[in-house]
Design a protein around this motif. Sequence first.
Motif, short mmCIF file in Angstrom:
data_model
loop_
_atom_site.label_atom_id
_atom_site.label_comp_id
_atom_site.label_asym_id
_atom_site.label_seq_id
_atom_site.Cartn_x
_atom_site.Cartn_y
_atom_site.Cartn_z
N LEU A 142 0.97 4.48 -2.61
CA LEU A 142 1.00 5.69 -2.38
C LEU A 142 2.04 6.56 -2.89
CD1 LEU A 142 -0.10 5.59 1.46
CD2 LEU A 142 -1.60 6.49 -0.36
N ALA B 59 0.74 -1.12 0.02
CA ALA B 59 0.07 -0.02 -0.08
C ALA B 59 0.79 1.31 -0.05
CB ALA B 59 -0.88 0.05 1.30
N VAL C 203 -5.18 4.77 1.40
CA VAL C 203 -5.24 4.41 0.10
C VAL C 203 -6.44 4.55 -0.32
CG1 VAL C 203 -4.84 2.59 -1.49
CG2 VAL C 203 -2.92 3.12 0.21
N TRP D 219 1.25 11.27 1.67
CA TRP D 219 1.62 10.03 2.41
C TRP D 219 2.79 10.42 3.41
CZ3 TRP D 219 6.80 9.63 1.17
CH2 TRP D 219 7.10 10.02 0.00
#
Length: 416
Positions: free
Chosen positions: A253, A249, A323, A262
Amino acid sequence: MRGAGGQRRRGRDGQAAAAAIEAREAAATAFYDMDQAQKYLQGRVTVFADLDARAAAPVRDEFRGLGDAADAAAVAYIAVLDANELDDDRERGPGEYDAARRAFVAATDRLKEITADLNRFAERLAPQMARLEAALDSLPPRLTAARDAVAAADAAIAAARTAGMDASDPETELERAKAALAVLGSQGLGGLGLAGAMDQAEEVRRVAEHAKEAAEELPRLGEKVRNSLASVRTRSDMVAGRIEPVRQAMKLLLRNYSQSCWQDLKGAPEAVGGGVERARERLNEASRHVARNEWKQAQRALTAARTELNAAERRAGQVTGRVAELDAVAADPDRPAEAARFAVRDAQRLAVAQPGGAPPQHAGALDALVQRLDRAPRRLVGPHPDYWSYLRELESIKTAAGDVVSRIRAERAGQG
């Protein structure tokens, strides 16, 4: 003529002597009555002070004053007695006997006055004494309950130790109850008063019963800890299984969104892995305590492991949740904006419904929120839109609109 006069003088002397002796006997009776009243009241005051230490000071002070007066009256009576020895063979005239009689009468009056004061004080004290002595009947059952609770806790702790349990915690608690019971046994009511003694007996019973329950809980606690240990180990494996999805994930990002989306999540995979590692260390520690039947220590280690796993799960959820949020807003930027706009409009409708229209302070705040809504899409300009900043701004607008609604409702409630 001289013989008749002498007989009359002897007759007058005899009457005066008899009156003086009668006065002396009356004084002796008055002294005895005062002495008995003083001794009786002294005993009652002592008992009162034992039963109600908090109210004892004014009672002692008043009795001290009466006692001083009684002692002074006693000294004065003895002085009169010493000064008027009527049983010797010395010749006295009517005047001397009359002086002795008057001295004894004065001493009697003072002794009776003090006795009356003592009796009145005893009468005033009697209702309080009756109340305290009636309450005193409830103390022995409380003491018995306290002693029984201590004995039962002793037996429960001994049984736990025989079964190989670490009963140090309930034993420490029981020692505190025993110390309080020892103080109660050595001091009695002295210094504690009836209320204090009853409170202390109740506290001993409560603490001892808690120690007994803790000792009896140890076998059940062992089973509970063992079950929890297995459960938390399974959970640690599940959280460990999230490390790789979190890592993937984070790659999404970094690849699809700007740094501002992020940056606050940087290092999340390592944080999740570190939390799992620390949790497993605490689990190993808990296992060692279980092997030694140290259930309380094992519980504390398990709590620490759960805390680490909770933090790791929150961190993992932040990444995967980010996400999902960013993907949703990238696909439809207008949807979160519409939700914020609805919240502002709802607040506007409530404000306008106020008698006389929207108050200026609320109208101004809502107009400012509308302007912020209009400016929010500017955050999405450019090749790498700051979707996260955009979402936070919309969430801030929704929160501010809710605050306006809360203030309006509070003002309405105050006016009603």
